[in-house]
Design an enzyme around this catalytic site. Structure first.
Site, PDB file in Angstrom:
ATOM      1  CG  ASN A  42      70.205  10.091 -13.792  1.00 18.00           C
ATOM      2  OD1 ASN A  42      70.786   8.425 -12.618  1.00 18.00           O
ATOM      3  ND2 ASN A  42      69.076   9.874 -14.037  1.00 18.00           N
ATOM      4  CB  ILE A  43      73.893  14.887 -10.970  1.00 20.92           C
ATOM      5  CG1 ILE A  43      74.623  13.263 -11.113  1.00 20.92           C
ATOM      6  CG2 ILE A  43      73.953  16.170 -10.532  1.00 20.92           C
ATOM      7  CD1 ILE A  43      74.557  13.093  -9.382  1.00 20.92           C
ATOM      8  CD  GLU A  44      65.673  13.995 -12.671  1.00 19.31           C
ATOM      9  OE1 GLU A  44      65.708  13.383 -13.864  1.00 19.31           O
ATOM     10  OE2 GLU A  44      64.892  14.447 -12.203  1.00 19.31           O
ATOM     11  CB  CYS A  53      73.693  12.132 -19.460  1.00 18.67           C
ATOM     12  SG  CYS A  53      72.653  12.393 -20.070  1.00 18.67           S
ATOM     13  CD  GLU A  55      75.076   8.535 -21.175  1.00 19.56           C
ATOM     14  OE1 GLU A  55      74.759   8.644 -19.913  1.00 19.56           O
ATOM     15  OE2 GLU A  55      74.445   8.172 -21.933  1.00 19.56           O
ATOM     16  CB  CYS A  88      70.160  12.025 -25.345  1.00 25.12           C
ATOM     17  SG  CYS A  88      72.311  13.158 -24.278  1.00 25.12           S
ATOM     18  CB  CYS A  91      75.925  11.375 -24.195  1.00 30.68           C
ATOM     19  SG  CYS A  91      75.229  11.552 -22.373  1.00 30.68           S
TER      20      CYS A  91
HETATM   21 ZN    ZN Z   1      72.596  12.205 -22.408  1.00 30.41          ZN
END
Ligand code: ZN
Length: 131
Positions: A42-44, A53, A55, A88, A91
């Site tokens: 994940n890259i915020e 996200c 995946e 989520c 995704c």
């Molecule tokens: Zn997601």
């Protein structure tokens, strides 16, 4: 490659997560038929909606390299917590289009994982066939 090895790869990918705001690090690893492993994390972003996200990063990466759903053997998603992490909604929508419905999805934590698939996680998905 067995499932536990793919989970281990996802934990390696998780170390690259950029999660300064949530501190919630997620890793993903995708196994291709040719044996190649593709990592995702994940890259915020300070503008939270711009985050991505793990995946989705892994699957997009595979497609960027020219692979498609028929090349993907399995996808593992891990975090260091129970209950198990689960994709989520956004995704799930992407995975419903970019993976075969029965491609194994491994949801894991340190000592435990379960195997599911996108058909199970998003039944009656909206797909290109609905357009
Ligand atoms: Zn997601």
């Amino acid at each position: 490659m067995n499932y536990q090895m793919l989970i281990d790869e996802a934990f390696i990918a998780r170390q690259k997560a950029y999660a300064p705001y949530s501190q919630f690090q997620v890793g993903a690893s995708l196994l291709l038929k040719n044996g190649q492993i593709i990592h995702g994390c994940n890259i915020e972003n300070a503008a939270y909606g711009s985050s991505m996200c793990a995946e989705r990063n892994a699957v997009f990466q595979a497609y960027c390299q020219g692979y498609h759903k028929e090349d993907i053997v399995a996808l593992a998603i891990v975090a260091d917590c129970l209950p198990l992490i689960s994709p989520c909604g956004a995704c799930r929508q992407v995975l419903a289009e970019l993976l075969d419905p029965s491609t194994p999805l491994l949801l894991g934590c340190k000592d435990y994982f379960e195997v599911t698939n996108i058909q199970e996680l998003l039944p009656r998905a909206f797909t290109g066939e609905n357009l």
